[in-house]
Enzyme design. Structure first.
Site, PDB file in Angstrom:
ATOM      1  N   LYS A 197      80.907  59.928  33.136  1.00 23.09           N
ATOM      2  CA  LYS A 197      81.277  60.958  32.151  1.00 23.09           C
ATOM      3  C   LYS A 197      80.191  61.080  31.087  1.00 23.09           C
ATOM      4  O   LYS A 197      79.313  60.206  30.984  1.00 23.09           O
ATOM      5  CB  LYS A 197      82.624  60.590  31.522  1.00 23.09           C
ATOM      6  CG  LYS A 197      82.627  59.256  30.769  1.00 23.09           C
ATOM      7  CD  LYS A 197      84.033  58.822  30.379  1.00 23.09           C
ATOM      8  CE  LYS A 197      84.019  57.464  29.697  1.00 23.09           C
ATOM      9  NZ  LYS A 197      85.395  56.963  29.454  1.00 23.09           N
ATOM     10  N   ARG A 204      97.298  56.414  24.278  1.00 25.06           N
ATOM     11  CA  ARG A 204      96.722  57.770  24.383  1.00 25.06           C
ATOM     12  C   ARG A 204      97.421  58.490  25.529  1.00 25.06           C
ATOM     13  O   ARG A 204      98.584  58.840  25.410  1.00 25.06           O
ATOM     14  CB  ARG A 204      95.205  57.692  24.620  1.00 25.06           C
ATOM     15  CG  ARG A 204      94.449  56.884  23.565  1.00 25.06           C
ATOM     16  CD  ARG A 204      92.934  56.985  23.728  1.00 25.06           C
ATOM     17  NE  ARG A 204      92.486  56.803  25.113  1.00 25.06           N
ATOM     18  CZ  ARG A 204      91.258  56.523  25.486  1.00 25.06           C
ATOM     19  NH1 ARG A 204      90.312  56.397  24.577  1.00 25.06           N
ATOM     20  NH2 ARG A 204      90.935  56.373  26.748  1.00 25.06           N
ATOM     21  N   TYR A 262      61.770  62.694   3.112  1.00 26.75           N
ATOM     22  CA  TYR A 262      62.719  63.300   2.173  1.00 26.75           C
ATOM     23  C   TYR A 262      63.297  62.259   1.230  1.00 26.75           C
ATOM     24  O   TYR A 262      63.641  61.150   1.663  1.00 26.75           O
ATOM     25  CB  TYR A 262      63.891  63.926   2.932  1.00 26.75           C
ATOM     26  CG  TYR A 262      63.547  65.199   3.660  1.00 26.75           C
ATOM     27  CD1 TYR A 262      63.229  66.360   2.955  1.00 26.75           C
ATOM     28  CD2 TYR A 262      63.565  65.240   5.049  1.00 26.75           C
ATOM     29  CE1 TYR A 262      62.928  67.529   3.632  1.00 26.75           C
ATOM     30  CE2 TYR A 262      63.265  66.412   5.732  1.00 26.75           C
ATOM     31  CZ  TYR A 262      62.951  67.553   5.014  1.00 26.75           C
ATOM     32  OH  TYR A 262      62.662  68.702   5.693  1.00 26.75           O
ATOM     33  N   MET A 291      65.048  65.333  10.604  1.00 33.56           N
ATOM     34  CA  MET A 291      65.557  65.953  11.831  1.00 33.56           C
ATOM     35  C   MET A 291      64.585  65.788  12.996  1.00 33.56           C
ATOM     36  O   MET A 291      64.984  65.560  14.127  1.00 33.56           O
ATOM     37  CB  MET A 291      65.840  67.439  11.582  1.00 33.56           C
ATOM     38  CG  MET A 291      66.626  68.092  12.708  1.00 33.56           C
ATOM     39  SD  MET A 291      66.861  69.854  12.487  1.00 33.56           S
ATOM     40  CE  MET A 291      67.970  69.902  11.092  1.00 33.56           C
TER      41      MET A 291
HETATM   42  C1  LIG Z   1      85.372  55.663  29.982  1.00 32.21           C
HETATM   43  C2  LIG Z   1      86.450  55.021  30.765  1.00 32.21           C
HETATM   44  C3  LIG Z   1      86.184  53.901  31.561  1.00 32.21           C
HETATM   45  C4  LIG Z   1      84.841  53.183  31.566  1.00 32.21           C
HETATM   46  O1  LIG Z   1      84.755  52.355  30.434  1.00 32.21           O
HETATM   47  P1  LIG Z   1      83.498  51.366  30.199  1.00 32.21           P
HETATM   48  O2  LIG Z   1      83.906  50.587  29.022  1.00 32.21           O
HETATM   49  O3  LIG Z   1      82.341  52.256  29.909  1.00 32.21           O
HETATM   50  O4  LIG Z   1      83.330  50.580  31.422  1.00 32.21           O
HETATM   51  C5  LIG Z   1      87.199  53.419  32.366  1.00 32.21           C
HETATM   52  N1  LIG Z   1      88.419  54.004  32.350  1.00 32.21           N
HETATM   53  C6  LIG Z   1      88.723  55.064  31.565  1.00 32.21           C
HETATM   54  C7  LIG Z   1      90.095  55.648  31.589  1.00 32.21           C
HETATM   55  C8  LIG Z   1      87.747  55.604  30.738  1.00 32.21           C
HETATM   56  O5  LIG Z   1      88.045  56.632  29.951  1.00 32.21           O
END
Ligand SMILES: *Cc1c(COP(=O)(O)O)cnc(C)c1O
Length: 370
Positions: free
Chosen positions: A38, A133, A262, A310
């Site tokens: 992701k 969550r 800056y 920046m």
């Molecule tokens: C992002 C995520 C992971 C991976 O987590 P890491 O700590 O990067 O290994 C696993 N499960 C879910 C549901 C996640 O959102």
């Protein structure tokens, strides 16, 4: 010397592959690796890292959003992809078109999944064992979702999952409590659970306890060679996959009283030379690193002085310097005998390594190397 890229992230795909191989050596019998790619592979490039992870034996990939699943497919990635995040109606269609598996946390979402003639939509029921969550709140609710998924046309129940809140805090008791809740839930399902892919662990949990590996672990941060506990990743056998570089664009002599950047947040007290490196918070090198990090040039640590702006930072290269315009500057990674870990940068920022790599912006060129 001609400068390379203004701001370059080198991504070592062999490191990603090796980290996946290494993680699999830890796994309980038969457990599979799901590589989490992701957020553009935690800033490393999703499709490239997905392919490297698959070469390293990852049987599954996971992303957070439907768009990320579609991007993987457009990048030519085949194999199983799990979309872990919440989905709008439009997202759901996108994810299904990408032939991704979906996570189901409530009845309303399950009802909304459009039946597809060709392939059933594969879903994983999520139990919230304490993350607070997504996920069904109690086992009864999750049980009802399983029954509903079993009878819904066009839907096929593939997996059961949960997610840990404190796996990266060694010694805390909450992790064990979550694991116990999930284990009890899976146990109560009896034989029904045997036919499902059961998964719970992120990277920290994978290192922490084999009892949470079940049928699959979902590792993100560790596949990039970043330490899930925020320490040096190398003693755990993880190999950092990203190096961040820029170059020396200018070197100037400073007299006492001369200031850089800056707000004049740094002033020379002795004569010295200051080099300008053309990378800044517009690239994700955060302003909170003002007067508080090192940059490697010619194999030595050079303190960043003055404000991060920046597009530029300035470093003190000392009164008798051999540093010249065009020299390579390393912000994350090794040069000569020296190394700056992403974890060091995170510590200085008061954040976690995840945020440092995810924060690298689109102005940073990603170069994928072997
Ligand atoms: C992002 C995520 C992971 C991976 O987590 P890491 O700590 O990067 O290994 C696993 N499960 C879910 C549901 C996640 O959102």
């Amino acid at each position: 010397m001609t400068p390379g890229e203004r701001a370059l992230a080198r991504v070592y795909l062999d490191a990603v592959r090796r980290n996946c191989e290494r993680l699999q050596l830890l796994l309980a019998d038969g457990a599979q690796l799901c590589a989490v790619v992701k957020a553009d592979g935690y800033g490393h490039g999703a499709a490239e890292c997905a392919r490297a992870a698959q070469e390293g034996g990852a049987a599954w990939l996971a992303v957070a959003t439907a768009g990320e699943a579609a991007d993987l497919r457009h990048g030519g990635i085949e194999g199983r992809v799990l979309v872990m995040g919440a989905l709008t109606a439009a997202d759901t269609r996108t994810a299904i078109d990408a032939e991704a598996d979906l996570v189901v946390s409530d009845r309303r979402f399950l009802d909304s999944i459009p039946a597809r003639a060709a392939h059933p939509v594969q879903v994983h029921v999520k139990l919230d064992t304490g993350m607070g969550r997504l996920g069904a709140n109690d086992p009864e609710e999750a049980r009802a979702l399983i029954d509903q998924a079993d009878s819904a046309p066009g839907v096929e129940l593939t997996g059961l999952m949960t997610h840990f809140a404190t796996a990266d805090e060694p010694g805390d008791l909450y992790f064990a409590a979550q694991l116990e809740r999930f284990r009890a839930f899976v146990g109560d399902l009896g034989e029904r659970a045997d036919t499902l892919l059961v998964h719970a662990a992120n990277s920290a949990a994978t290192f922490r306890d084999r009892a949470c590996h079940f049928d699959m672990v979902r590792c993100g941060v560790a596949i990039y060679g970043l330490d899930p506990f925020g320490e040096d990743p190398r003693p755990r056998g993880l190999d950092p996959a990203l190096g961040l570089e820029s170059y020396v664009a200018a070197v100037k002599r400073f007299e006492p009283g001369d200031s850089a950047g800056y707000g004049r947040l740094w002033t020379a007290v002795e004569p010295t030379f200051v080099a300008t490196i053309p990378i800044g918070y517009g690239d994700g090198w955060r302003r909170a690193l003002t007067n508080d990090c090192d940059v490697l040039v010619r194999g030595r640590r050079r303190p960043l002085v003055g404000a991060v702006s920046m597009d530029n930072v300035t470093i003190d290269v000392g009164p008798e310097t051999d540093v010249e315009p065009g020299d390579a500057a390393v912000l994350i990674g090794a040069q000569g005998e020296e190394r700056i870990l992403c974890e060091e940068v995170a510590r200085r920022l008061g954040t976690i390594n995840y945020e440092v790599v995810c924060g690298l912006g689109p102005r940073v060129t990603r170069r994928h190397e072997r």
